[in-house]
Structure formats: structure tokens, C-alpha cells
Scaffold this active site. Structure first.
Site, PDB file in Angstrom:
ATOM      1  N   HIS A 169      -8.993  -5.395  14.404  1.00 19.28           N
ATOM      2  CA  HIS A 169      -8.443  -4.907  13.252  1.00 19.28           C
ATOM      3  C   HIS A 169      -7.735  -3.702  13.451  1.00 19.28           C
ATOM      4  O   HIS A 169      -7.024  -3.388  12.454  1.00 19.28           O
ATOM      5  CB  HIS A 169      -9.364  -4.840  12.174  1.00 19.28           C
ATOM      6  CG  HIS A 169      -8.832  -5.556  10.800  1.00 19.28           C
ATOM      7  ND1 HIS A 169      -7.798  -5.310  10.362  1.00 19.28           N
ATOM      8  CD2 HIS A 169      -9.541  -6.310   9.989  1.00 19.28           C
ATOM      9  CE1 HIS A 169      -7.460  -5.858   9.074  1.00 19.28           C
ATOM     10  NE2 HIS A 169      -8.738  -6.381   8.956  1.00 19.28           N
ATOM     11  N   THR A 217      -3.332  -0.334   3.981  1.00 18.82           N
ATOM     12  CA  THR A 217      -3.981  -1.003   2.758  1.00 18.82           C
ATOM     13  C   THR A 217      -4.369   0.074   1.766  1.00 18.82           C
ATOM     14  O   THR A 217      -4.374   1.292   2.030  1.00 18.82           O
ATOM     15  CB  THR A 217      -5.172  -1.754   3.344  1.00 18.82           C
ATOM     16  OG1 THR A 217      -6.175  -0.958   3.894  1.00 18.82           O
ATOM     17  CG2 THR A 217      -4.904  -2.923   4.298  1.00 18.82           C
TER      18      THR A 217
END
Length: 666
Positions: free
Chosen positions: A384, A511
Site C-alpha cells: 500500500h 486519501t
């Protein structure tokens, strides 16, 4: 002309009703690409876009830094439903002091840093650091998985055929990306006007530094694609203290893992062309028939370790003479895992298999691993740090679509007449007792962790995406409300809940956090649990208020106007400049607000059959959910003895039954 910083908040506030969440961006990004899928004789490219892939990248707006007052206000608002009033009053005082004193200074430092780095976003560097400095193992803590649907044609779901076709589709995607003929990521607010050949031809003529503005005039909004550069030939290298991401764009080989062994072969020729399908088919067949027994100490287990432990073990491996082998793994286009296990339709077994095992047949450091089981089930497990959902989901959906449309190998495909043993290399490693002991320790630790991991599944068919929309409610807000109701049924309180939202409308956006627990959801949940609840009309009004508030929070997050990343950036400034850590970050309420008992992520797309991740805290739930055809699906992870996943899923079903009963009467 309005400035970029003014244009984007304007257009999102007035045009983007609910922008793409990090792992739900396919709700909005149209999959009907203006692309060319060649004949079976043309295997080199998956698309031939008129508009260059990175055409809009230079003109993307920058991620705004929110006003400090607004961030503090939003933070307090988020605390209200989960914090007792007496504790909240003390936190309000701490926040007021922060806003007037340390926060003010940190805000100026953050702005100054942002002004010096106009090529990126204020969150990009700190966010990379957050991932790469973490010493926690990747498996269970960071890497999620996404599972593919089966090929509609059953005869193409064998391991050999599916693996070969998905490998070829992956290479076609990679080559299109690097040739800049992969369609740019664009959100089309009005597809009839902008998702057209005319729009693309016009955009191609638009200079890159103005291209975003040209798209905006058509109500089309390009998304950041910087993360796509880390999708292939990329890996995370363990280093003591802080890992690094390395990319090797010149490498032409893949790594195939089977039975704990590493095999490598070139899939591109010297000119960068994809090798013929029958050739690759032959090499894959050779690997699947290799009868070499599994290694006694598979070094793949080391990628499941604490990052410092793995870094030290890797250094030792290199000193033993394994540097070349490790370099081949690091530089490979990607890792393809061929597993000997069959999953059938066992969804719980599949979740365990795709998330964390068999670890001897994984390399969790690679940007992603494509997994194909013996019975042809497919998934990707991805690291990630390098990127978020936009790049991964684009690849995921494109290769599924291409691999089921263009079957370059078939059940009757004849392997090429070659000696595969001279073209496939199996990597051998030199191990000493220290490395063997490290591998065994890693294996034991992982077994202990995964033995406590539970998965529970809810497939709810009484409501679906369309039926919820018909009631003028947001499907995501209803799903999140159900999660709050379920937790409240069991525990009688509300806790910090995380839902990720993409800020990819901005250059180098990452994000932002949506906090689904609001005063509106709290009122609604409490009303549902009263012995004499409100009327159906009153309950519908409460449901609509939940949707209204949730949509507003999502819009703010997508606009870069959430508070979590801003507070993170301010803290990063304090640490970078060796300031005393402000009291806000030491406040127990702040720590509790960031202890996410419910960590949630939603997915939606034509290739998606399931996906999930482990809880982010030991006493939490990890909840991957999505809308599949006519059902709502939830994969709930938890650790025993801290939580009971079965109890939670049962409460979740009861909660949706209650919501459905209200909507039925509308």
C-alpha cells in the site's frame, strides 16, 4: 479565468455530488473507455488512446491546505457523537489553545513548505514517510486483497489458461501505460458530452499546461495518475528505520512463485515486444509440471516480518551471495503466484488464502502479486505504500475485461515447440543456520497471528444499490448506518470509524478520512433501538438526514477539506522542526478518536467479487463491503478473543432488516 485553487472547490461543491471514495472510485469512473482492443494477432497494447495517458497531469490543481479554524471545528464536530460531554469540554479547551498558539505557527510552516514544493501535494511526502517508516509487518497490517470474478466461460477458468491470459493482459496494460496510449483517468459528469471521440480529439490539441481547464469546460475532471508509475517493476525494499520504494523500468522478466520456488523468464523481447502467447503458455506449463519438492525454509516468510528484522535478514542474505536473486525479484514486472490449493466457493477460506497465505508462495514487498489458485480463482494482493485504490482498481478492471474478451490462449492452444528448461530459471538461495532460524521464527509468528484472525461474511439480498437509490438515499450512507447500528446493538455505544476517500482530483492526492459517525447517525441508531420507535415517516426523515450529512462529509473530504490529513500534516511539521508535540496530539481523546474500532472500505466494479483486509487495531473490525449485482456484501475481519465477528454479522443483518422494513413502507 478563475484560479485553479478557486475552481476546484467550486466545481466539486456545485458539480460533484459524491466524489470517488478511495476504494469505491469505480462507482464514478466510467469503464466504457474510448479504447482499442486489437485482434488476437495484435497482442502488444490493451488500448490506443487518442489523448496521451499523462496529458492532464501537469495542469491538475494542487491539494488545498484547509483553514485551521475549519479543521478544528470539523474535528470537534466529529468527536461529539463518540465522546462524553465532560471529556469533550476539556478537549475543546485544548483545541482552542492549539488553534491560537502552536497550530497557528505549524500552519504557517506547512504553507511555507507547500509553497516551496509546488510540484506535489502537502500530504504526499509525509504520507509516504508514514508508510515507509512503519516497522509493522506488511501482511495483515497494510496489504489488502481484491478478488476477481470468474471468467463467464468456464473452460477458461483453469489455472494454466487463466494465468497465461491474465499475464498477457497485464503486459498489454503495462505497455499501453508506458507508451502513453492508456486512456487517462477522467471523471465524466456528463458522459454524453465529454465521453466522446470529439472531446478526446479536442483535448489532444490542448496544450498540457491548460488541458485540465479544457476538460473542465466539458464538465470532465481528470484524476491524478502519478501512482501508476509505481505499478510495474516496483518493490518496497526493507531498510532499518525506513524502507524505500525502488522501480526498475528496464527489466523484462516476471517472477512466478510455485510451491515456494521462484521461477523467472523474460516476457518481453529485446525490442520490448510481448513474447508470443504460445511461447509464454509453454513456459507456464513447464513451471506447473516441475516436480521439485518445496524448500525446507522458504525465504518468502521473511517478507511477513517486522521491517527492521527483515532488513537485517536481507542484508545477511546478500552477504551470503543472494544479491542477484533478490535483485531479480525486486526488478520483476510483477509476481505471479501459482498456488496448489483449491478454494471452490468457500468464501472464508478464500479470504484467508488471498490475504495472508500461503506465505511461502508470496512476496508481500512487491507492488502487487497476481494470485491464481489450482481451481482458477484469481486475486491480487498489493503493497500500500506506493499507491491507493485508483491505480490498483484501474489495472484490476482492465485486465479482467481484457482477459475474458481476448483469450490469447485457449483449451486447444498448442504450446510452442521450445525447450522451456533453457528459458525458465529457478532461483536457488544460499542459506545458513541464522537465515533458517529467521525463516522459522517468521513462520511461527505469522501462524500465531493468523490463527487468531477470523472472517465472517454477510450477503444481504433484501436491499441493493438500486433499491436504496430509488428511496433517494445514498447506498454508502445506508451501509455505514447499518455498521453503526450493528456495533450499537452489541456494545451500546459509538466508536471511531474510518472510511477512506480519494483526493485524486488533485495532483499527488492520496486519501482523506470520512468519519461516518455523526450526530445524524447517532440520532437514527438510537431511535431504531427505542422500545417505541418513531413512525415510519419520521424514520425515513432520519435516514435522509443521515444521507445528507454523509454526502456532505464525503464532498468535503474529496475537496481536500477533511481534518484528518491536515492535522497529520501539522504534526509532521512539528516533528520535522523538532517542536514540542502540542497537547492536542497527546490528548487521550485524540488518541481514542484515531483508534479505529471500525475500519471500513467499499468497492464496486464489474470485475470485483470480494476483497478485504485485517483490522487496523487488535480490538477492531476490518470491514470490506460492496454492492454485487442484487446484493450487499460484507467481509468482516476480527481477532479473537477481542471481538466476535459472527455476532457482529448477525447484528448487521438485523440492522439491515430494520432499515429495509422502514423503506418497504415508503
Amino acid at each position: 479565468m478563475m484560479s485553479r485553487t478557486k475552481v476546484l472547490p467550486y466545481l466539486i461543491e456545485n458539480r460533484f455530488h459524491v466524489f470517488a471514495r478511495n476504494k469505491e472510485c469505480l462507482n464514478f469512473i466510467k469503464l466504457q473507455r474510448y479504447s482499442y482492443h486489437g485482434s488476437e494477432g495484435d497482442i502488444q497494447y490493451i488500448q490506443n488512446s487518442v489523448v496521451p495517458t499523462m496529458h492532464f497531469q501537469d495542469s491538475l490543481p494542487r491539494l488545498p491546505i484547509p483553514e485551521l479554524d475549519k479543521t478544528c471545528e470539523r474535528y470537534i464536530t466529529a468527536l461529539m457523537p463518540i465522546t462524553p460531554s465532560e471529556r469533550l469540554q476539556n478537549t475543546i479547551k485544548i483545541v482552542e489553545k492549539f488553534k491560537c498558539e502552536e497550530g497557528k505557527e505549524l500552519q504557517e510552516e506547512l504553507k511555507a513548505s507547500n509553497s516551496r514544493n509546488k510540484h506535489t501535494s502537502y500530504i504526499s511526502g509525509p504520507w509516504f514517510d508514514m508508510y515507509l517508516k512503519s516497522r509493522s509487518p506488511l501482511v495483515l497490517n497494510f496489504n489488502p486483497f481484491l478478488a476477481f470474478k470468474d471468467d463467464p466461460k468456464k473452460e477458461f477458468n483453469t489455472q494454466l489458461i487463466k494465468a497465461t491470459n491474465m499475464l498477457l493482459s497485464s503486459l498489454r496494460f503495462m505497455k499501453s501505460l508506458r507508451a502513453e496510449i492508456l486512456e487517462p483517468e477522467v471523471y465524466h459528469l456528463n458522459p454524453e458530452k465529454s465521453d466522446t471521440p470529439f472531446f478526446r480529439k479536442l483535448m489532444r490539441l490542448m496544450p498540457r499546461k491548460f488541458a485540465w481547464y479544457g476538460a473542465y469546460l466539458f464538465k470532465a475532471f481528470p484524476l491524478d495518475m502519478s501512482q501508476f508509475n509505481n505499478l510495474f517493476n516496483s518493490t518496497r525494499i526493507p531498510r532499518v528505520g525506513k524502507d524505500e520504494i525502488q522501480v526498475f523500468p528496464e527489466a523484462r522478466h516476471v517472477i512466478v512463485l510455485r510451491n515456494g520456488h521462484f521461477y523467472t523468464f523474460d516476457v518481453l523481447d529485446g525490442d520490448g515486444n510481448i513474447m508470443p502467447p504460445a511461447y509464454i503458455f509453454s513456459l507456464m506449463s513447464y513451471i506447473l509440471t516441475d516436480s521439485c519438492p518445496p524448500p525446507s525454509h522458504p525465504i518468502s516468510y521473511l517478507t511477513t516480518e517486522n521491517r527492521d528484522t527483515w532488513a537485517e535478514a536481507r542484508n545477511h542474505l546478500e552477504k551470503l551471495g543472494n544479491a542477484e536473486q533478490l535483485k531479480l525479484i525486486d526488478s520483476a514486472i510483477f509476481v505471479l503466484s501459482l498456488d496448489d490449493e483449491s478454494l471452490q466457493e468457500d468464501l472464508v477460506k478464500s479470504a484467508h488464502h488471498m490475504l495472508h497465505g500461503p506465505a511461502y508462495n508470496r512476496w508481500f514487498d512487491k507492488s502487487f502479486t497476481l494470485i491464481i489458485t489450482k481451481d482458477g480463482k484469481a486475486a491480487i494482493n498489493f503493497e500500500h505504500a506506493w499507491g491507493d485504490g485508483v491505480a490498483v482498481l484501474r489495472y484490476f478492471n482492465e485486465i479482467y475485461s481484457d482477459s475474458i474478451k481476448n483469450h490469447f490462449v485457449r483449451p486447444k492452444t498448442v504450446p510452442a515447440n521450445i525447450d522451456a528448461s533453457h528459458r525458465v530459471r529457478r532461483l536457488d538461495f544460499v542459506l545458513d543456520e541464522a537465515i533458517q532460524s529467521s525463516v522459522q521464527n517468521a513462520r511461527d509468528k505469522l501462524a500465531q497471528q493468523t490463527n487468531n484472525l477470523q472472517f465472517n461474511i454477510l450477503q444481504y439480498s433484501q436491499m441493493n444499490r438500486e433499491s436504496i437509490k430509488q428511496n433517494k438515499l445514498s447506498p454508502d450512507s445506508v451501509a455505514q448506518l447499518g455498521l453503526q447500528m450493528a456495533y450499537y446493538k452489541i456494545n451500546g455505544n459509538f466508536v471511531a470509524t474510518y472510511e477512506s476517500c480519494s483526493t485524486s482530483a488533485f495532483k499527488h492526492g492520496r486519501t482523506e478520512t470520512v468519519r461516518p459517525v455523526t450526530k445524524a447517525t447517532k440520532r437514527c441508531v438510537e431511535e431504531f433501538h427505542k422500545s417505541n420507535p418513531a413512525t415510519s415517516a419520521e424514520m425515513r426523515a432520519l435516514l435522509k438526514e443521515c444521507t445528507k450529512v454523509h454526502n456532505q462529509l464525503t464532498k468535503e473530504a474529496a475537496m481536500g477539506q477533511g481534518f484528518d490529513r491536515h492535522l497529520f500534516g501539522l504534526r509532521y511539521m512539528a516533528e520535522k522542526h523538532n517542536h514540542k508535540l502540542p497537547a492536542l496530539y497527546q490528548d487521550p481523546v485524540y488518541l481514542e478518536a484515531n483508534h479505529f474500532i471500525l475500519s471500513t472500505s467499499t468497492l464496486f466494479g464489474p470485475a470485483f467479487s470480494g476483497g478485504g483486509f485485517a483490522p487496523v487495531v487488535p480490538d477492531g473490525f476490518g470491514i470490506g463491503y460492496g454492492f454485487l449485482e442484487d446484493t450487499m456484501g460484507f467481509l468482516v475481519s476480527s481477532y479473537s478473543p477481542y471481538r466476535n465477528g459472527e455476532e457482529f454479522v448477525n447484528a448487521l443483518k438485523e440492522s439491515f432488516d430494520q432499515i429495509h422494513k422502514v423503506l418497504e413502507k415508503s
